[in-house]
Write an enzyme that holds these catalytic residues in place. Structure first.
Site, mmCIF file in Angstrom:
data_model
loop_
_atom_site.group_PDB
_atom_site.id
_atom_site.type_symbol
_atom_site.label_atom_id
_atom_site.label_comp_id
_atom_site.label_asym_id
_atom_site.label_seq_id
_atom_site.Cartn_x
_atom_site.Cartn_y
_atom_site.Cartn_z
ATOM 1 N N LYS A 35 49.244 50.205 44.117
ATOM 2 C CA LYS A 35 48.952 48.832 43.684
ATOM 3 C C LYS A 35 48.932 48.757 42.153
ATOM 4 O O LYS A 35 49.535 47.867 41.553
ATOM 5 C CB LYS A 35 47.572 48.439 44.235
ATOM 6 C CG LYS A 35 47.478 46.996 44.644
ATOM 7 C CD LYS A 35 46.144 46.717 45.296
ATOM 8 C CE LYS A 35 46.305 46.209 46.711
ATOM 9 N NZ LYS A 35 45.065 45.760 47.326
ATOM 10 N N ARG A 152 40.538 29.798 47.385
ATOM 11 C CA ARG A 152 41.247 29.839 48.660
ATOM 12 C C ARG A 152 42.605 30.478 48.434
ATOM 13 O O ARG A 152 43.294 30.139 47.473
ATOM 14 C CB ARG A 152 41.468 28.415 49.199
ATOM 15 C CG ARG A 152 40.207 27.671 49.545
ATOM 16 C CD ARG A 152 40.479 26.194 49.648
ATOM 17 N NE ARG A 152 40.964 25.665 48.367
ATOM 18 C CZ ARG A 152 41.421 24.427 48.190
ATOM 19 N NH1 ARG A 152 41.473 23.585 49.200
ATOM 20 N NH2 ARG A 152 41.838 24.007 47.003
ATOM 21 N N ASN A 206 31.322 29.144 53.619
ATOM 22 C CA ASN A 206 32.366 29.535 54.585
ATOM 23 C C ASN A 206 31.922 29.322 56.025
ATOM 24 O O ASN A 206 32.702 28.898 56.875
ATOM 25 C CB ASN A 206 32.781 30.993 54.365
ATOM 26 C CG ASN A 206 33.834 31.097 53.276
ATOM 27 O OD1 ASN A 206 34.216 30.085 52.687
ATOM 28 N ND2 ASN A 206 34.300 32.297 53.001
ATOM 29 N N CYS A 258 38.686 35.604 55.324
ATOM 30 C CA CYS A 258 37.292 35.295 54.969
ATOM 31 C C CYS A 258 36.458 34.671 56.086
ATOM 32 O O CYS A 258 35.385 35.191 56.393
ATOM 33 C CB CYS A 258 37.259 34.399 53.747
ATOM 34 S SG CYS A 258 37.749 35.278 52.258
ATOM 35 N N LYS A 318 47.661 30.952 57.175
ATOM 36 C CA LYS A 318 47.761 29.544 56.763
ATOM 37 C C LYS A 318 48.966 29.414 55.836
ATOM 38 O O LYS A 318 49.554 30.428 55.449
ATOM 39 C CB LYS A 318 46.477 29.062 56.098
ATOM 40 C CG LYS A 318 46.177 29.705 54.763
ATOM 41 C CD LYS A 318 44.987 29.014 54.134
ATOM 42 C CE LYS A 318 44.688 29.584 52.769
ATOM 43 N NZ LYS A 318 43.577 28.954 52.113
HETATM 44 N N1 LIG Z 1 40.627 36.799 49.738
HETATM 45 C C1 LIG Z 1 39.958 35.677 49.561
HETATM 46 O O1 LIG Z 1 40.471 34.567 49.756
HETATM 47 C C2 LIG Z 1 38.505 35.715 49.123
HETATM 48 C C3 LIG Z 1 37.889 34.533 48.661
HETATM 49 C C4 LIG Z 1 36.557 34.590 48.249
HETATM 50 C C5 LIG Z 1 35.859 35.782 48.317
HETATM 51 N N2 LIG Z 1 36.473 36.904 48.793
HETATM 52 C C6 LIG Z 1 35.688 38.142 48.824
HETATM 53 O O2 LIG Z 1 36.099 38.928 47.705
HETATM 54 C C7 LIG Z 1 36.086 40.337 48.038
HETATM 55 C C8 LIG Z 1 37.461 40.925 47.812
HETATM 56 O O3 LIG Z 1 38.367 40.295 48.704
HETATM 57 P P1 LIG Z 1 39.952 40.494 48.580
HETATM 58 O O4 LIG Z 1 40.572 39.623 49.598
HETATM 59 O O5 LIG Z 1 40.342 40.387 47.156
HETATM 60 O O6 LIG Z 1 40.054 42.045 49.037
HETATM 61 P P2 LIG Z 1 41.326 42.976 49.099
HETATM 62 O O7 LIG Z 1 41.181 43.805 50.295
HETATM 63 O O8 LIG Z 1 42.578 42.151 48.902
HETATM 64 O O9 LIG Z 1 41.174 43.894 47.799
HETATM 65 C C9 LIG Z 1 40.145 44.806 47.611
HETATM 66 C C10 LIG Z 1 40.625 45.852 46.611
HETATM 67 O O10 LIG Z 1 39.535 46.721 46.290
HETATM 68 C C11 LIG Z 1 40.079 48.027 46.085
HETATM 69 N N3 LIG Z 1 39.009 49.032 46.172
HETATM 70 C C12 LIG Z 1 38.333 49.461 47.273
HETATM 71 N N4 LIG Z 1 37.424 50.374 46.939
HETATM 72 C C13 LIG Z 1 37.515 50.522 45.581
HETATM 73 C C14 LIG Z 1 36.809 51.323 44.637
HETATM 74 N N5 LIG Z 1 35.829 52.145 45.015
HETATM 75 N N6 LIG Z 1 37.162 51.227 43.336
HETATM 76 C C15 LIG Z 1 38.146 50.384 42.938
HETATM 77 N N7 LIG Z 1 38.841 49.614 43.794
HETATM 78 C C16 LIG Z 1 38.522 49.677 45.096
HETATM 79 C C17 LIG Z 1 41.117 48.146 47.178
HETATM 80 O O11 LIG Z 1 42.033 49.176 46.925
HETATM 81 C C18 LIG Z 1 41.748 46.744 47.138
HETATM 82 O O12 LIG Z 1 42.852 46.706 46.251
HETATM 83 C C19 LIG Z 1 35.599 40.395 49.491
HETATM 84 O O13 LIG Z 1 34.222 40.581 49.505
HETATM 85 C C20 LIG Z 1 35.936 39.014 50.036
HETATM 86 O O14 LIG Z 1 35.090 38.644 51.108
HETATM 87 C C21 LIG Z 1 37.776 36.898 49.170
#
Ligand SMILES: NC(=O)c1ccc[n+]([C@@H]2O[C@H](COP(=O)([O-])OP(=O)(O)OC[C@H]3O[C@@H](n4cnc5c(N)ncnc54)[C@H](O)[C@@H]3O)[C@@H](O)[C@H]2O)c1
Length: 426
Positions: A35, A152, A206, A258, A318
């Site tokens: 990544k 979103r 949510n 989410c 979506k």
């Molecule tokens: N995706 C959404 O629409 C959204 C919206 C609001 C909130 N959130 C929240 O935000 C958080 C992240 O969601 P996301 O969708 O971006 O997740 P994601 O799975 O797309 O990304 C998470 C990233 O964290 C990295 N990671 C894991 N462990 C790590 C570590 N120890 N050190 C460094 N990097 C590490 C992973 O490699 C990955 O790239 C979650 O808690 C989610 O509930 C997500």
């Protein structure tokens, strides 16, 4: 300001690029080397409108870099934003291992007065545990805060640039001021609150939206039995200002990265603190069964899926995203296959290779997916799908058109010669 974002997933990359666009020096940190390599080359590893350009712009200005090194990313950082994943564990509580692992890794490099901010969605109590983990290694004077994310997918850049509000959970004036300064350019309302309130606000938002979807699906079930039309019901109730016309989506239930996770986690959290009968347990259960129930209903209406060819339009959870996490298609395709159907799918962006076999193939156009189909099932309201002229793919008198998102005018579809089936209406 020197800002580090830990975790370069959806939330992390968008946040990092936007904080950089405000003139901050931002480092995006991830343990996923592939990544980071892609991001270093200016490539976003997923589809999100507008993000690629923003990323390239900030990289060209030298404001945004990416690394896998905690030492590089944390040394000298004033604000460290944890945005790693918090998937649901087997018991449906939030799996906090990535939060705690990042806390352990950042601790040795933390500077005096740094603020460690949790942006990931986490239950109350998590920040305190994270701080305790950091203190096992670090003796510097640092602060903690909660900064929940409300973006979103599909409109993440615009949502982050024009948020409804910024919620900051903290305990010190210094932290509130620093985090307000970080978001100053947004000109958005700022809500200062307790850490637990900020964390609850995210889950509550949510869970409320997911409950609204579940609620209208339950009403749609009743309409199917009594001859009412859910669209007419929604129009009628929407005139009540307390209710409103917006955000009513009778259909396949909620999916995505989410809603399912956050409802499950808040329900599990409520059980863990002795609130066993919490409403969200039931919302979660209803949503889990939603697709099975709908497919049973449709199967009955079309005299079974056995030996039928189904064109399934829309794979992502979506429109405007290629995210397949908890996408309805990932449940529908195996179910249709078990019921003896052959599925020909199409999506403008998402890929679904699981189950690629003689029972499912993905095609590169709506026309190809619909060729020789007995049933057309619209699962995601991508503009391309909604705007398509389906009269071009009508091929036999008994062809069914399943409008699983209630997006089409039934009369128009019937005029094209299809047998129309929707949600919450006969
Ligand atoms: N995706 C959404 O629409 C959204 C919206 C609001 C909130 N959130 C929240 O935000 C958080 C992240 O969601 P996301 O969708 O971006 O997740 P994601 O799975 O797309 O990304 C998470 C990233 O964290 C990295 N990671 C894991 N462990 C790590 C570590 N120890 N050190 C460094 N990097 C590490 C992973 O490699 C990955 O790239 C979650 O808690 C989610 O509930 C997500």
């Amino acid at each position: 300001m020197k800002v580090t974002v830990i975790g370069t997933g959806f939330v992390g990359v968008v946040s990092a690029a936007i904080y950089a666009s405000f003139g901050n020096e931002v480092v995006g940190l991830d343990i996923d080397e592939n990544k980071v390599k892609l991001l270093e080359k200016g490539q976003v590893p997923f589809y999100e409108p507008g993000l690629q350009d923003l990323l390239l712009e900030q990289q060209a200005k030298g404001k945004l870099t990416f690394t896998t090194s905690y030492e590089t990313a944390i040394t000298g950082a004033e604000i460290i934003i944890i945005a790693v994943g918090t998937p649901s564990a087997a018991d449906e509580t939030a799996d906090l291992r990535y939060i705690f692992a990042s806390a352990k890794s950042l601790a040795p490099y933390l500077s005096d007065s740094a603020i460690v901010v949790i942006k990931s969605t986490v239950p109350p109590g998590t920040l305190e545990k994270t701080i305790a983990i950091i203190k096992e290694t670090s003796s510097v004077n640092f602060y903690g805060a909660s900064l929940p994310e409300f973006l979103r997918e599909g409109s993440a850049v615009q949502d982050t640039l024009h948020p409804d509000r910024i919620v900051i959970g903290a305990e010190s004036e210094f932290v509130f001021e620093k985090l307000e300064e970080l978001h100053e350019s947004l000109n958005a309302p700022v809500i200062r609150c307790k850490v637990a309130s900020a964390q609850m606000a995210k889950y509550t938002a949510n869970s409320y939206l997911a409950t609204r979807i579940t609620f209208i699906n339950e009403i749609a079930n009743l309409c199917e039995k009594n001859g009412a039309d859910i669209n007419e019901v929604i129009k009628a109730i929407g005139y009540d200002k307390r209710i409103g016309q917006h955000y009513w989506y009778p259909g396949l239930g909620y999916g995505g990265s989410c809603f399912p996770k956050d409802v499950k986690e808040l329900a599990a959290y409520s059980r863990s603190i002795g609130e066993d009968g919490n409403l969200l347990n039931r919302v979660n259960e209803i949503n889990k069964n939603r697709i099975y129930r709908l497919l049973e209903k449709f199967a009955e209406e079309i005299s079974g899926f056995e030996n039928k060819t189904v064109a399934l339009l829309g794979l992502s959870f979506k429109p405007n995203t290629d995210d397949m996490r908890e996408a309805p298609s990932t449940k529908i395709i195996p179910l249709l296959s078990n019921l003896g159907a052959t599925v020909k799918s199409y999506d403008p962006m998402a890929k679904y290779s699981a189950l690629d076999s003689d029972r499912h193939q993905q095609y590169s156009s709506i026309e190809e997916a619909c060729e020789d189909s007995d049933v057309i099932m619209c699962v995601v309201e991508w503009p391309e799908i909604i705007g398509f002229d389906f009269s071009k793919v009508r091929n036999n008198e008994n062809q069914f058109f399943i409008d699983a998102r209630n997006q089409f005018d039934p009369e128009k579809i019937k005029k094209m010669g299809f047998q129309y089936l929707g949600i919450g209406k006969r």
